[in-house]
Design an enzyme around this catalytic site. Sequence first.
Site, PDB file in Angstrom:
ATOM      1  N   GLY A  35     -98.110  53.595 -43.232  1.00 16.38           N
ATOM      2  CA  GLY A  35     -96.884  54.512 -44.067  1.00 16.38           C
ATOM      3  C   GLY A  35     -95.564  53.690 -43.452  1.00 16.38           C
ATOM      4  N   CYS A  36     -94.347  53.513 -43.947  1.00 19.42           N
ATOM      5  CA  CYS A  36     -92.873  52.960 -44.052  1.00 19.42           C
ATOM      6  C   CYS A  36     -92.343  54.172 -42.554  1.00 19.42           C
ATOM      7  CB  CYS A  36     -92.181  53.391 -44.664  1.00 19.42           C
ATOM      8  SG  CYS A  36     -91.711  53.938 -46.010  1.00 19.42           S
ATOM      9  N   ASN A  37     -92.625  55.051 -42.416  1.00 20.83           N
ATOM     10  CA  ASN A  37     -92.254  56.372 -41.903  1.00 20.83           C
ATOM     11  C   ASN A  37     -93.073  56.469 -40.575  1.00 20.83           C
ATOM     12  OD1 ASN A  37     -89.487  57.298 -43.132  1.00 20.83           O
ATOM     13  ND2 ASN A  37     -90.915  58.884 -44.105  1.00 20.83           N
ATOM     14  N   ALA A  38     -94.323  56.147 -40.484  1.00 24.17           N
ATOM     15  CA  ALA A  38     -95.214  56.344 -39.698  1.00 24.17           C
ATOM     16  C   ALA A  38     -94.809  55.031 -38.826  1.00 24.17           C
ATOM     17  CB  ALA A  38     -96.109  55.564 -40.341  1.00 24.17           C
TER      18      ALA A  38
END
Lengths: 346, 346, 346, 346
Positions: A149-152
């Site tokens: 995931g991008c935020n991850a």
Amino acid sequence: MVYSVAVAGASGYAGGELLRLLAAHPELEVATVTAHSRAGEPLVNVHPHLRSLSHLGLMETSAERLAGHDVVFLALPHGHSAELAEQLGEDTLVIDCGADHRLEDPQDWVDYYGTEAVPAWPYGMPELETADGKQRRSLRSANRIAVPGCNATAVTLAMIPGIEAGLVDTQHIVATLAVGPSGAGRTAKTNLLAAELMGNARPYSVAGHRHIPEIKQNWRTVTDAEIGLTMTPVLVPMSRGILATVVAPLAEGVAAERVDSIWRGAFDGEDFVTVLPKGQVPQVSDVVGSNQALIGVAVDERAGTVIAMCAIDNLGKGTAGAAVQSANIALGLDEHLGLSADGIAP
Amino acid sequence: MVYSVAVAGASGYAGGELLRLLAAHPELEVATVTAHSRAGEPLVNVHPHLRSLSHLGLMETSAERLAGHDVVFLALPHGHSAELAEQLGEDTLVIDCGADHRLEDPQDWVDYYGTEAVPAWPYGMPELETADGKQRRSLRSANRIAVPGCNATAVTLAMIPGIEAGLVDTQHIVATLAVGPSGAGRTAKTNLLAAELMGNARPYSVAGHRHIPEIKQNWRTVTDAEIGLTMTPVLVPMSRGILATVVAPLAEGVAAERVDSIWRGAFDGEDFVTVLPKGQVPQVSDVVGSNQALIGVAVDERAGTVIAMCAIDNLGKGTAGAAVQSANIALGLDEHLGLSADGIAP
Amino acid sequence: MVYSVAVAGASGYAGGELLRLLAAHPELEVATVTAHSRAGEPLVNVHPHLRSLSHLGLMETSAERLAGHDVVFLALPHGHSAELAEQLGEDTLVIDCGADHRLEDPQDWVDYYGTEAVPAWPYGMPELETADGKQRRSLRSANRIAVPGCNATAVTLAMIPGIEAGLVDTQHIVATLAVGPSGAGRTAKTNLLAAELMGNARPYSVAGHRHIPEIKQNWRTVTDAEIGLTMTPVLVPMSRGILATVVAPLAEGVAAERVDSIWRGAFDGEDFVTVLPKGQVPQVSDVVGSNQALIGVAVDERAGTVIAMCAIDNLGKGTAGAAVQSANIALGLDEHLGLSADGIAP
Amino acid sequence: MVYSVAVAGASGYAGGELLRLLAAHPELEVATVTAHSRAGEPLVNVHPHLRSLSHLGLMETSAERLAGHDVVFLALPHGHSAELAEQLGEDTLVIDCGADHRLEDPQDWVDYYGTEAVPAWPYGMPELETADGKQRRSLRSANRIAVPGCNATAVTLAMIPGIEAGLVDTQHIVATLAVGPSGAGRTAKTNLLAAELMGNARPYSVAGHRHIPEIKQNWRTVTDAEIGLTMTPVLVPMSRGILATVVAPLAEGVAAERVDSIWRGAFDGEDFVTVLPKGQVPQVSDVVGSNQALIGVAVDERAGTVIAMCAIDNLGKGTAGAAVQSANIALGLDEHLGLSADGIAP
């Protein structure tokens, strides 16, 4: 040798960025693009910035359409990849940009997504430190890869050096992110309208963002300590990009001087994760269009905390860049092919 | 009765917003506007949005020019107000939008500003809870008032209910703010150019922001506990506004259920500080142009933390609105005069 | 063979974009970067998005520093290139991104720039139709090239097909452009601050923009008719990009049906100038980061006019892209090297 | 006396701005707000910036709900007002912000909207010069008023002084507008998403914008000459605002010197239409949140044209401000009540 590629979910933002990267990739060639509501249209009508792919037309997404390619990239809403992947042969490399195959503990999936879990796939973050060395090793033999995931990605990378080295107390980590709306997808929603977001900043998914279990899972590869993570993304008016600010208490008895060297050492030799010199901060405009994660770290001696910041392009290193980088590794190609360490600014 | 007003530093953004509010204020009338580099120009050349003040011209800032008015607003860079104020009589109400007179402990000033401290003035945050009730009481007899810092206002208000009620552990509070560039002033700097900031998000003043001691001072009015605050402002592409996300550990043994009611009770009866219903989040576009501070609060039960968010207009409630509100109180006027609880959206 | 390259004026936006393109160019290698006020600093401090050029340091601009390279790109304010170029040998290819050598009639220069004119150089717009065929022919043997102005590129290309084919009346052409602020350079000016431009649209250089004589000169290569051009650029809040709307009366007796085919035919075979199918309009987000000029054309039958629109990236096809494309041609390389026809969106 | 007010279509942007103005209006009091899909919700959930109207709830739009108020504002999609208005008594002042009742010639409606026309109402542009003096005269006795289109307001006002005075040739007028997306409404559409519009500029309604017949109708009140108008709106990334650039050939034999004085004289005494001094240009940020139309005019002597520019807030003077101003006139109130000549900047 040139590998043939299909992209499913090609009409969205992640699909578009994948195609932009693939169009310039010397060893991968896009043969098939599929979508759902816009199937039947020329690709360039849906992504008018992709002039070099004007010869392609969107077809309906189905296992039959996707079969027979060397590589299949899935850029679909979560819940759709498992069934498709099952119908694609073991000799097809399947890279899923969605969330379905990221979480190893099925209970995490149930808790945060509310549906039944499917098995985890090798995790497409090559630079992630694990108990067995960098994660890229486990991608080398993979034929199924789950893109992080991008935020991850931003939160994981920002703080993992300190967690691995035991420099920070993991029980009260706070991550707050400035996030652009392209991460929310291309579906028309009132709260994503330009008139609603320009001049605005708005938190979302407060206290329950779905990337929380993914980040904890990543950090657990390097620590056994209990992890407490409060994560708040804030939507801000920039099309792309994430600026994550991650704060953790400096562990008892740790000298602040060690922070800078530990962080810089953690990504030594990596071209797509860069720790900035002391005193410099990362910013989104330095990474737009690139596969770069820029990290800055500071110690607040009065507060007794470490502040780790990470800037990525949510569609680049946060999604499509990570997907291509992982595909390169799995295919035995040079990891850098088709990817840029340089951003586009201003 | 109408009070005569002078505004010093009228050419900047804070000065401009003060004038916008004063132009519509029924009891205050702008008689004199002063500036430095643009003295001699018609005000409307410098603030072409202020058509209703087309009759005013900018004069050079000096104590002589400012003397003789009922109210003098100072919107100057820090370091300039003490000397001017000394030359203005006791019967003149002086409202300083700068930082000089905010900090009570001279050592705080020395630590964060590096120059010699001048005495603190009554602090212009009427809704601030103190040991003696709301801060507005101490403004009623004031002839000198220090307007709070904009970031300090957002962070202070967001978390003070929990601190006062003992719901949170104050040793590890983390505040991260999305901030618009108008707070950085109107002086031309490369890193504030539109081309540099649009599409960008960039942290600044990491680990040492000057509003930190001010926030701690505010919170100390309601607690004796030690306070640790890590504060990171992030510049984002919106002209105005602050969205502060403030996270603190829920204190041991505190039930999460109390959070919502404590927060809502803390600002009961206040028109310019509003706590949103459970589940709602504040956003900048709801407060632009207003004197409103919108607060949302949530509990992250997994992480054991309270997340308090506050949206203000940095030039409104964050500066000029607070200045006018404080002036209203000091003059014995209706506190709401010339101020709006409503924002301008979209 | 790899050619060695120097870039003068490397610290600005045009210089930065040149370096971004050159960093990925397979046959050109940046050896030297020079600047003025920031000489002595690592390049990556000034352009933190250019991680792949971290090995370069800015030197003071001088003919000595620039000498000895195969190609020298000048990205300097106008007035500086002639003297430098004189000191560089005939065997050095000099590409000037400034205005100095664009205008063939010295009186035009005097009228619009107010200083003494220097000789014109071959004009770096390969796709420009001239009396002798496309302009790229005259670049093949060039060792001095003047890169067109960014606004001039958009306006010239938008309407030239109609002018060449005699479809429009050239006496009353109106061009209005939405323009991003990166074209105004990186020097700190108050009116270019983010707080001033976000949420704003502001005309500039009304009735006297310096690209007017350049556009007329371009159009005169294909017509003898008198040309009247009213051009108004409007600064809007996007970092990069130009959207030019150019309107001209349909010439007497011309059937509207011819417009579409004439426009499409004019750039047949060009990869970097694309005329969209009837009914489609170009937009800036389709060309950001690319060397593409996207053109749309429509006929307003009620008004009796042709509306030609052109979108380019002012730093791409508008400056650095055109410079690299011209260099490729002059060096006998594939014209496409290091350039992309695809934009970055969203 | 306070008049009771109902607003239909209160959930959209025009409805929201009407309510913001009405909330601060001393003589009009909002009693009823209606909507369609969001009926049943508290108003403040739909417009969280309108804290002062927290007591109101949205009801389903119907003639019954709207009946019995002194003033009814309609902010509905076109096609809905005629039937509603018929059911409201003659003693109710009905102000329609939609297009239905603007066009006097039914054929214009058929040509541009494609449905059957309904009768025109008095046109709510008080400052419009007509054959019988300013338009405000015809509003004084009105109980039905059609609010002008936002783009029509900007283009009409910009050029009407020159048309009335015979300074310009009306056969080839070109209007190009930078327009913010709030004018396109609050309905979720992909091409209005923040990710699609930030960093972008995109023309729309090329060669057939529906405000064209309205503008011509306005200009025909002061000229019998044939009018040719080419109008191209360009969507740009600012929430609110219109910057219209309108160009017309200077009429044969007219001295350029007359332009400035004619323009300034045309709106002499008007507080909400201001012609700037020679050499100044209007910009959107000067009018956001205001009821101001700012006009600048220049002559391009080389091209033989007049360039007239007008900045308005599309939701202010372009819609809700004009509606309130017209209501004030029709009710015999001070025309300025509840309206501001000052914008909010930065």
